[in-house]
Write a protein that holds these residues in place. Structure first.
Motif, PDB file in Angstrom:
ATOM      1  N   ILE A 130       4.081   7.890  -8.804  1.00 25.36           N
ATOM      2  CA  ILE A 130       3.448   8.373  -7.603  1.00 25.36           C
ATOM      3  C   ILE A 130       2.695   7.312  -6.836  1.00 25.36           C
ATOM      4  N   PHE A 131       2.805   7.127  -5.554  1.00 22.81           N
ATOM      5  CA  PHE A 131       2.492   6.159  -4.695  1.00 22.81           C
ATOM      6  C   PHE A 131       1.392   6.898  -3.736  1.00 22.81           C
ATOM      7  N   ILE A 132       0.257   6.050  -3.435  1.00 22.77           N
ATOM      8  CA  ILE A 132      -0.952   6.542  -2.991  1.00 22.77           C
ATOM      9  C   ILE A 132      -1.122   5.304  -1.739  1.00 22.77           C
ATOM     10  N   GLN A 133      -1.219   5.719  -0.470  1.00 18.44           N
ATOM     11  CA  GLN A 133      -1.543   4.745   0.522  1.00 18.44           C
ATOM     12  C   GLN A 133      -2.920   5.218   1.433  1.00 18.44           C
ATOM     13  N   ILE A 134      -3.904   4.433   1.378  1.00 18.92           N
ATOM     14  CA  ILE A 134      -4.988   4.696   1.878  1.00 18.92           C
ATOM     15  C   ILE A 134      -5.205   3.816   3.226  1.00 18.92           C
ATOM     16  N   TYR A 135      -5.591   4.539   4.335  1.00 20.93           N
ATOM     17  CA  TYR A 135      -5.632   3.842   5.781  1.00 20.93           C
ATOM     18  C   TYR A 135      -6.874   3.937   6.296  1.00 20.93           C
ATOM     19  N   PHE A 136      -7.631   3.290   6.632  1.00 18.87           N
ATOM     20  CA  PHE A 136      -8.942   3.473   7.439  1.00 18.87           C
ATOM     21  C   PHE A 136      -8.654   3.002   8.988  1.00 18.87           C
ATOM     22  N   ASP A 137      -8.705   4.093   9.777  1.00 20.65           N
ATOM     23  CA  ASP A 137      -8.721   3.598  11.289  1.00 20.65           C
ATOM     24  C   ASP A 137     -10.101   3.525  11.894  1.00 20.65           C
ATOM     25  N   MET A 138     -10.164   2.257  12.099  1.00 21.19           N
ATOM     26  CA  MET A 138     -11.650   1.913  12.744  1.00 21.19           C
ATOM     27  C   MET A 138     -11.855   2.400  13.891  1.00 21.19           C
ATOM     28  N   GLN A 139     -10.888   2.672  15.013  1.00 23.53           N
ATOM     29  CA  GLN A 139     -11.196   3.183  16.181  1.00 23.53           C
ATOM     30  C   GLN A 139     -11.590   4.554  16.183  1.00 23.53           C
ATOM     31  N   VAL A 140     -11.176   5.253  15.357  1.00 26.58           N
ATOM     32  CA  VAL A 140     -11.636   6.755  15.314  1.00 26.58           C
ATOM     33  C   VAL A 140     -12.451   6.951  14.103  1.00 26.58           C
ATOM     34  N   VAL A 172       4.720   5.238   6.943  1.00 27.69           N
ATOM     35  CA  VAL A 172       3.497   4.997   6.303  1.00 27.69           C
ATOM     36  C   VAL A 172       2.893   3.832   7.120  1.00 27.69           C
ATOM     37  N   ASN A 173       1.562   3.268   6.648  1.00 27.67           N
ATOM     38  CA  ASN A 173       1.227   2.249   7.577  1.00 27.67           C
ATOM     39  C   ASN A 173       1.465   0.853   6.674  1.00 27.67           C
ATOM     40  N   GLU A 174       1.452  -0.083   7.458  1.00 32.66           N
ATOM     41  CA  GLU A 174       1.727  -1.471   6.947  1.00 32.66           C
ATOM     42  C   GLU A 174       0.623  -2.054   5.925  1.00 32.66           C
ATOM     43  N   ASP A 175       0.536  -1.390   4.897  1.00 30.39           N
ATOM     44  CA  ASP A 175      -0.673  -1.535   3.748  1.00 30.39           C
ATOM     45  C   ASP A 175      -0.021  -1.507   2.502  1.00 30.39           C
ATOM     46  N   ASP A 176      -0.645  -2.113   1.544  1.00 36.10           N
ATOM     47  CA  ASP A 176      -0.028  -1.871   0.207  1.00 36.10           C
ATOM     48  C   ASP A 176      -0.395  -0.601  -0.464  1.00 36.10           C
TER      49      ASP A 176
END
Length: 542
Positions: A466-476, A450-454
């Motif tokens: 149920i856990f949800i993690q959303i991560y936005f990759d600015m590079q791509v 997982v990413n180091e986000d909440d």
């Protein structure tokens, strides 16, 4: 620098290269038609060659009422700069390419430009498309377009630079055949769809059609064609783009068609738009408004609970492993110590059995010897009585020794059984610990994935969510989603690995589809939440 009035004298150089625009005494650009009207009101007005004027030479141009277009001619006594485009277009081209650090091989510009054929480019991912459009040489090329088209009218450009070529994938294309004008007074071909084009025109209108801005061009020429460019509102601010209104520009890119109109995607204004009038006052580089995108992406999470990454990372299996070690390590040590003791006892018992066996053999030997004597000494009462006593003694001793060997053998068997039982116990403890270690590694690996986000939480009951993690990759420019079910126990969060699922949204394939990853994200999340709720309801996950 350009103050005062210069009175022209001498004959007109009518066979010199005419120019259709000039600079007036206030520094403004005027057409020959406008200059003729000014002359009627102010006969002493003076106009200058626009190219020479920029380089501090006041080459006077006289507006002439010529057909089919009004134009300027210089006086014979006056002269252009040596490398002025209205004096020597070739020298002007050489001068400008040197200034822009562009290699010119005879009539061929040596530039690394994007492919001429654009079908494979317009459908590729946004980041890849951006790289194609934002090559370093494009800045040079835009600079050259500005120099060549800023003061020339289109027909003059076509005439003077008909031999100039640009290499594409090993084949050369005529520069002037890439250029199309929306203000043409002569019948011209339309731009080629899905191929590189340079479209010249004046920006007339800005239409806000979220998620993008659309700029419509004037259709002032007899044979003009409808043309627009579009820029996504996440990459440019409207206030900044207002600078384009009323500007004459040359746009460089791949042409598309939409409802009988021609259009062009603009990814980077400095790499794709040449300003043929005044330059913009502010930096026009694209800027992705990440905060705005993230606000819209995370807006649906407002109603969800939040679990911090640090809390999630605490390893429940490590906790159980430590607790197990605290509880069983002393027992394990005791059992291993007892095994060592049994080893010593078994060794001693073996020695004792061996010693008794040796004594037993000796007893048997003596008893056999006595029995032999017994047959020979029957007539001798005294001796016979002694033999009988000895026989009785050694037979009793033999019985005792056999009994002792049996006792020691039973002790050995007991100790062996005890040791085997201890080995089984120890192996069970170690096996249980290995299971905990594997669980710990599995939990650790899953939590690393997982990413180091909440996390956002959908609560199912007091111990399951149920856990949800959303991560936005600015590079791509991609959105990554992770959805899984967890159990909450003893203050820890334990993910169910078989409930884990993830998705990386497709990269932007069109700048007009910038909202698509947001829609994809929440469609996927809602689908997975419903799937996990159904599994939970049927006890298929727990």
């Amino acid at each position: 620098m350009h103050q005062g009035r210069i009175k022209p004298k001498g004959k007109l150089k009518e066979h010199d290269r005419a120019f259709y625009f000039a600079i007036d005494e206030t520094g403004n650009k005027v057409s020959a038609t406008e200059a003729l009207k000014i002359k009627q009101e102010k006969p002493n007005s003076v106009f200058y060659c626009p190219s020479c004027y920029k380089r501090n030479r006041k080459t006077i141009g006289i507006p002439q009422n010529t057909l089919p277009r009004h134009r300027f001619h210089r006086y014979e006594a006056d002269s252009h700069l040596d490398d002025c485009p209205y004096n020597n277009p070739r020298k002007f081209l050489i001068s400008m390419t040197q200034k822009l650090d562009i290699e010119l091989d005879d009539q061929t510009l040596k530039l690394n430009l994007m492919p001429y054929e654009g079908k494979s480019v317009v459908i590729c991912d946004f980041i890849d498309r951006l790289k194609v459009h934002m090559q370093e040489d494009h800045i040079k090329f835009i600079g050259l377009i500005e120099y060549l088209l800023r003061d020339y009218d289109m027909q003059s450009f076509y005439n003077e630079y008909s031999g100039l070529k640009i290499p594409f994938e090993g084949k050369s294309k005529s520069f002037n055949k890439l250029v199309y004008s929306t203000e043409s007074v002569k019948e011209t071909k339309r731009p080629y769809v899905d191929k590189l084009n340079i479209v010249v025109g004046t920006v007339n209108q800005l239409q806000v059609n979220s998620p993008y801005f659309v700029f419509h061009f004037e259709e002032s020429g007899q044979h003009s064609f409808p043309f627009f460019i579009y820029v996504h509102d996440h990459f440019y601010d409207q206030t900044l783009l207002d600078q384009l209104i009323g500007k004459k520009v040359a746009c460089w890119g791949y042409v598309i068609t939409e409802r009988d109109r021609y259009g062009m995607e603009i990814l980077s204004i400095p790499h794709q738009i040449a300003f043929l009038t005044n330059d913009p006052k502010e930096d026009m580089n694209p800027y992705f408004d990440e905060n705005r995108f993230l606000d819209e992406l995370f807006d649906p999470t407002e109603k969800l609970g939040i679990i911090t990454y640090d809390r999630f990372q605490r390893n429940y299996s490590d906790y159980k492993l430590q607790k197990f070690d605290d509880e069983f390590q002393i027992i394990l040590n005791q059992k291993e110590a007892r095994i060592q003791e049994i080893g010593i006892e078994l060794s001693e018992t073996e020695k004792q059995i061996q010693f008794i066996n040796n004594e037993l053999e000796e007893t048997k030997s003596k008893l056999n010897h006595i029995l032999e004597k017994k047959g020979k000494w029957l007539t001798y009462i005294f001796s016979f009585n002694k033999i009988i006593r000895d026989e009785k003694y050694y037979k009793q001793k033999q019985i005792e020794q056999v009994g002792l060997i049996k006792e020691k053998s039973e002790t050995k068997a007991f100790l062996t059984d005890e040791r085997n039982s201890l080995y089984i116990d120890i192996n069970k403890i170690k096996s249980d610990r290995s299971i905990l270690e594997r669980e710990s590694n599995s939990e650790q690996n899953l939590k690393k994935n997982v990413n180091e986000d909440d996390f956002y939480e959908v609560v199912l009951d007091h111990s399951h969510s149920i856990f949800i993690q959303i991560y936005f990759d600015m590079q791509v420019l991609e959105v990554e989603i992770k959805v899984f079910m967890v159990e909450k126990k003893d203050g820890f969060i334990i993910p169910y690995d078989h409930s884990y699922s993830s998705l990386r949204s497709r990269k932007f394939r069109s700048i007009k589809n910038i909202y698509k990853p947001i829609q994809e994200t929440w469609d996927y999340i809602e689908r997975k939440i419903n799937d996990l709720k159904e599994l939970y309801k049927n006890n298929a996950v727990i």
